[in-house]
Design a protein around this motif. Sequence first.
Motif, PDB file in Angstrom:
ATOM      1  N   PHE A 134       0.831  -1.195   0.000  1.00  0.00           N
ATOM      2  CA  PHE A 134       0.000   0.000   0.000  1.00  0.00           C
ATOM      3  C   PHE A 134       0.870   1.251   0.000  1.00  0.00           C
ATOM      4  CE2 PHE A 134      -2.839  -3.173   1.981  1.00  0.00           C
ATOM      5  CZ  PHE A 134      -3.886  -3.088   1.079  1.00  0.00           C
ATOM      6  N   LEU A 135       0.691   2.076  -1.021  1.00  0.00           N
ATOM      7  CA  LEU A 135       1.359   3.367  -1.065  1.00  0.00           C
ATOM      8  C   LEU A 135       0.666   4.365  -0.150  1.00  0.00           C
ATOM      9  CD1 LEU A 135       1.900   3.463  -4.929  1.00  0.00           C
ATOM     10  CD2 LEU A 135       3.613   2.922  -3.182  1.00  0.00           C
ATOM     11  N   SER A 136      -0.639   4.204   0.042  1.00  0.00           N
ATOM     12  CA  SER A 136      -1.387   5.028   0.988  1.00  0.00           C
ATOM     13  C   SER A 136      -2.744   4.392   1.208  1.00  0.00           C
ATOM     14  CB  SER A 136      -1.564   6.470   0.482  1.00  0.00           C
ATOM     15  OG  SER A 136      -2.367   6.505  -0.690  1.00  0.00           O
ATOM     16  N   ILE A 137      -3.331   4.672   2.358  1.00  0.00           N
ATOM     17  CA  ILE A 137      -4.708   4.269   2.658  1.00  0.00           C
ATOM     18  C   ILE A 137      -5.369   5.416   3.416  1.00  0.00           C
ATOM     19  CG2 ILE A 137      -6.250   2.590   3.709  1.00  0.00           C
ATOM     20  CD1 ILE A 137      -4.034   0.569   3.735  1.00  0.00           C
ATOM     21  N   ALA A 138      -6.489   5.889   2.907  1.00  0.00           N
ATOM     22  CA  ALA A 138      -7.290   6.881   3.613  1.00  0.00           C
ATOM     23  C   ALA A 138      -8.516   6.181   4.176  1.00  0.00           C
ATOM     24  CB  ALA A 138      -7.716   8.005   2.672  1.00  0.00           C
ATOM     25  N   GLY A 159     -13.004  12.042  -1.620  1.00  0.00           N
ATOM     26  CA  GLY A 159     -12.301  12.028  -0.353  1.00  0.00           C
ATOM     27  C   GLY A 159     -11.092  12.925  -0.358  1.00  0.00           C
ATOM     28  N   SER A 160     -10.645  13.253   0.846  1.00  0.00           N
ATOM     29  CA  SER A 160      -9.450  14.061   1.036  1.00  0.00           C
ATOM     30  C   SER A 160      -8.778  13.610   2.326  1.00  0.00           C
ATOM     31  CB  SER A 160      -9.811  15.545   1.118  1.00  0.00           C
ATOM     32  OG  SER A 160      -8.674  16.335   1.381  1.00  0.00           O
ATOM     33  N   ARG A 161      -7.465  13.375   2.255  1.00  0.00           N
ATOM     34  CA  ARG A 161      -6.721  13.004   3.461  1.00  0.00           C
ATOM     35  C   ARG A 161      -6.451  14.248   4.288  1.00  0.00           C
ATOM     36  NH1 ARG A 161      -3.213   9.327   0.071  1.00  0.00           N
ATOM     37  NH2 ARG A 161      -1.558  10.873   0.256  1.00  0.00           N
ATOM     38  N   TRP A 162      -6.579  14.124   5.596  1.00  0.00           N
ATOM     39  CA  TRP A 162      -6.344  15.271   6.459  1.00  0.00           C
ATOM     40  C   TRP A 162      -4.856  15.561   6.634  1.00  0.00           C
ATOM     41  CZ3 TRP A 162     -10.290  13.201  10.585  1.00  0.00           C
ATOM     42  CH2 TRP A 162     -11.587  13.386  10.088  1.00  0.00           C
ATOM     43  N   ALA A 198      -4.132  15.249   0.005  1.00  0.00           N
ATOM     44  CA  ALA A 198      -4.312  14.478  -1.225  1.00  0.00           C
ATOM     45  C   ALA A 198      -5.788  14.119  -1.343  1.00  0.00           C
ATOM     46  CB  ALA A 198      -3.449  13.226  -1.203  1.00  0.00           C
ATOM     47  N   SER A 199      -6.330  14.222  -2.566  1.00  0.00           N
ATOM     48  CA  SER A 199      -7.777  14.092  -2.711  1.00  0.00           C
ATOM     49  C   SER A 199      -8.133  13.364  -3.999  1.00  0.00           C
ATOM     50  CB  SER A 199      -8.440  15.474  -2.697  1.00  0.00           C
ATOM     51  OG  SER A 199      -7.989  16.246  -3.796  1.00  0.00           O
ATOM     52  N   LEU A 205      -3.606  11.498  -5.678  1.00  0.00           N
ATOM     53  CA  LEU A 205      -2.983  10.458  -4.858  1.00  0.00           C
ATOM     54  C   LEU A 205      -1.692   9.940  -5.482  1.00  0.00           C
ATOM     55  CD1 LEU A 205      -6.151   8.361  -3.908  1.00  0.00           C
ATOM     56  CD2 LEU A 205      -5.147  10.285  -2.680  1.00  0.00           C
ATOM     57  N   THR A 206      -1.718   9.684  -6.800  1.00  0.00           N
ATOM     58  CA  THR A 206      -0.531   9.099  -7.423  1.00  0.00           C
ATOM     59  C   THR A 206       0.629  10.089  -7.415  1.00  0.00           C
ATOM     60  OG1 THR A 206      -1.404   9.725  -9.603  1.00  0.00           O
ATOM     61  CG2 THR A 206      -1.820   7.477  -8.854  1.00  0.00           C
TER      62      THR A 206
END
Length: 234
Positions: free
Chosen positions: A89-93, A127-130, A134-135, A193-194
Amino acid sequence: MSIPVLRARWLTATFVNWSFRPESVQALLPDELVVDEYEGAAWVGFTPFVMADVRFPGLPAAVPGLPSFAETNLRTYVRRRDGRDGLWFLSIAVACPVMLAARAVGVPYSPGGLGVRADGDSVSYAGSRWTDRASYRLVVRPGDPIEPTERDVWLTSRWRAYTRRLGMIWATPVEHEPWPLADAAVDVLEQTLTGTAGLPAPLGEPVVHFSEGVRHVRIGPSTPCAAGPGPGSS
């Protein structure tokens, strides 16, 4: 799998997969993992979905799990140097603060404001990460069910996830029934995100699938992997 540590349902999922040059993705991986290629390309998947009925195993059916919440991951497909494949996982929101506890085994969860909405024949995700803002915004129109091709299965069916913690790679096994896949037409796709993850522009247009979901997800305990051969070893 040994006794699972969590059960859940993964619903209303869309898989958006882009191809990249393998070296672009390899640069984002720990040394213990290598890019798993399909037809000479690395692939990165953007996958928003709904987590439902998350619960510890053994709880009576009358005891409710966590309320449903949205989750979105950006993942790539990898192998350990012993050949075992999985996800990185490169990121998970995630919209549920309780899930942030998984950071203890290196899962890169970030809190965010996320939503999933069905409206007529379309499904909308936003969505948007806090943490870094990133959205994304995605609107798809699910089509007819498909008989998955080899590539479709390769992109959607992985049975372990790798994380890194305390200088070691950890593996988390997952079991569920096969994803029921459908075609999906994309009406809107906007995302940062990417780029935030450090990826360049993809090689082409994405491959997109929709799934109503899987309802018998079993997540096993995370365990450290034995050290394998290092880079360049045969």
